[in-house]
Design a protein around this motif. Structure first.
Motif, PDB file in Angstrom:
ATOM      1  N   MET A   1       7.368   0.845 104.195  1.00 58.54           N
ATOM      2  CA  MET A   1       5.852   0.871 103.815  1.00 58.54           C
ATOM      3  C   MET A   1       5.509   1.791 102.657  1.00 58.54           C
ATOM      4  SD  MET A   1       4.170   2.617 106.945  1.00 58.54           S
ATOM      5  CE  MET A   1       2.450   2.744 106.264  1.00 58.54           C
ATOM      6  N   ASP A   2       4.617   2.051 102.048  1.00 59.04           N
ATOM      7  CA  ASP A   2       4.123   2.559 100.940  1.00 59.04           C
ATOM      8  C   ASP A   2       3.247   3.798 101.888  1.00 59.04           C
ATOM      9  OD1 ASP A   2       5.549   1.700  99.196  1.00 59.04           O
ATOM     10  OD2 ASP A   2       3.985   0.658  98.155  1.00 59.04           O
ATOM     11  N   GLN A  50      14.053  10.474 104.774  1.00 51.37           N
ATOM     12  CA  GLN A  50      13.345   9.276 104.684  1.00 51.37           C
ATOM     13  C   GLN A  50      14.209   8.203 103.952  1.00 51.37           C
ATOM     14  OE1 GLN A  50      11.047   9.308 107.207  1.00 51.37           O
ATOM     15  NE2 GLN A  50      11.812  11.444 107.137  1.00 51.37           N
ATOM     16  N   ASP A  53      10.726   4.363 103.956  1.00 47.27           N
ATOM     17  CA  ASP A  53       9.338   4.219 103.337  1.00 47.27           C
ATOM     18  C   ASP A  53       9.695   4.749 101.931  1.00 47.27           C
ATOM     19  OD1 ASP A  53       8.107   3.636 105.696  1.00 47.27           O
ATOM     20  OD2 ASP A  53       7.876   5.520 106.088  1.00 47.27           O
ATOM     21  N   SER A 209      -2.361   3.780 104.944  1.00 40.06           N
ATOM     22  CA  SER A 209      -1.385   4.068 103.997  1.00 40.06           C
ATOM     23  C   SER A 209      -1.464   5.437 103.225  1.00 40.06           C
ATOM     24  CB  SER A 209      -1.573   3.023 102.798  1.00 40.06           C
ATOM     25  OG  SER A 209      -2.834   2.991 102.262  1.00 40.06           O
ATOM     26  N   ARG A 238       3.281   7.488 113.960  1.00 36.90           N
ATOM     27  CA  ARG A 238       3.569   6.264 113.398  1.00 36.90           C
ATOM     28  C   ARG A 238       2.875   5.207 114.078  1.00 36.90           C
ATOM     29  NH1 ARG A 238       6.847   5.801 108.517  1.00 36.90           N
ATOM     30  NH2 ARG A 238       6.985   3.663 109.214  1.00 36.90           N
TER      31      ARG A 238
END
Length: 300
Positions: A1-2, A50, A53, A209, A238
């Protein structure tokens, strides 16, 4: 995800003493600075690890970060990570600019505020031209108090043409329509800053987001909502991510209301949300009457 991270560590010292800022000329102790550096190192270490993402990071310190070597190093290092789309910081630009030559100019960006009376005008202007030469993305702005109008006009006239000049409405200051028109002639987007935005129950990207992270790793939906979503470092935040209506009555700060889905600002600032750089430079409206001429400050 962004995911966009608004990071604010314990740093609260600043080298300026602006009368409209509660953190003016505050000094952090050696222990406080050490704690801030440790917290920032932990955060940047997490970003490096990470892989799933795509991350965007905006540093929003209460104080001035770029006079500290660890913030300069963080921007350079994060700009070279493939999982980082953009890394930016809010700054008064009192620092030198040559270190930015080591950063990826496609990813690093600055949100610069000019504070008249705190730094020589020519020194600040020269730094903006240095940033342009380096190819660094940046915006420049001022707080819209009456004494800053002449400075802002001169700045708009002498900034590199492609640089957006924004104006923040001064906190607890009410603008007449005539006064607002003067500021809007410099920044066509000033009307978004002039009045707080009703946000209660409105859809907002924060908490889904966009999140706020403090020096302990505590994750909140934004800087202005105290409810915790979890912790960054143990991943407990999360499961809490998802669309949520805003619990606040109003939102009056750009780093908050820019994320409201009821406003068109994600389209206006597409590609430049973090550094406050519009997709295209907004066209400045012609004022109803001619603006006062720009008078060199040295001649006053």
């Amino acid at each position: 995800m962004d995911l966009t991270l608004l990071y604010r560590g314990p740093l609260s010292s600043c080298d300026y003493d602006c009368p409209y800022c509660p953190f003016a000329k505050r000094r952090d102790s050696t222990a406080q600075l050490r704690a801030d550096r440790t917290a920032l190192d932990r955060f940047t270490g997490w970003v490096r690890e990470q892989r799933e993402d795509q991350l965007s990071v905006l540093f929003t310190p209460w104080g001035e970060g770029l006079v500290r070597s660890w913030y300069r190093r963080a921007l350079v290092d994060l700009s070279h990570l493939p999982q980082v789309r953009r890394v930016a910081i809010q700054t008064n630009l009192s620092c030198r600019t040559d270190w930015l030559a080591d950063a990826d100019p496609e990813k690093v960006a600055l949100w610069c505020t000019y504070h008249p009376g705190q730094t020589p005008y020519d020194r600040f202007l020269a730094k903006t031209h240095a940033l342009s030469t380096l190819g660094v993305r940046f915006s420049v702005g001022v707080v819209g108090v009456p004494d800053h109008l002449e400075h802002a006009r001169r700045l708009r006239a002498e900034l590199p043409e492609h640089v957006y000049l924004w104006v923040n409405a001064a906190e607890e200051h009410t603008y007449t329509d005539e006064q607002a028109a003067l500021w809007t002639a410099l920044d066509p987007l000033f009307p978004f800053s002039r009045h707080p935005h009703r946000s209660a129950g409105m859809p907002c990207r924060t908490g889904e987001s966009v999140v706020s992270v403090d020096g302990e790793g505590t994750v909140r939906r934004c800087h202005f909502v105290r409810a915790e979503l979890g912790n960054l470092y143990d991943g407990s935040y999360r499961p809490a991510l998802g669309p949520k209506p805003c619990p606040q009555q109003v939102c009056d700060c750009h780093i908050g209301y820019v994320h409201l889905e009821t406003l068109p600002l994600y389209d206006v600032f597409a590609g430049g949300i973090l550094e406050r750089v519009p997709r295209t430079l907004p066209e400045r409206p012609a004022p109803d009457r001619p603006l006062l001429p720009v008078v060199p400050l040295a001649a006053r």
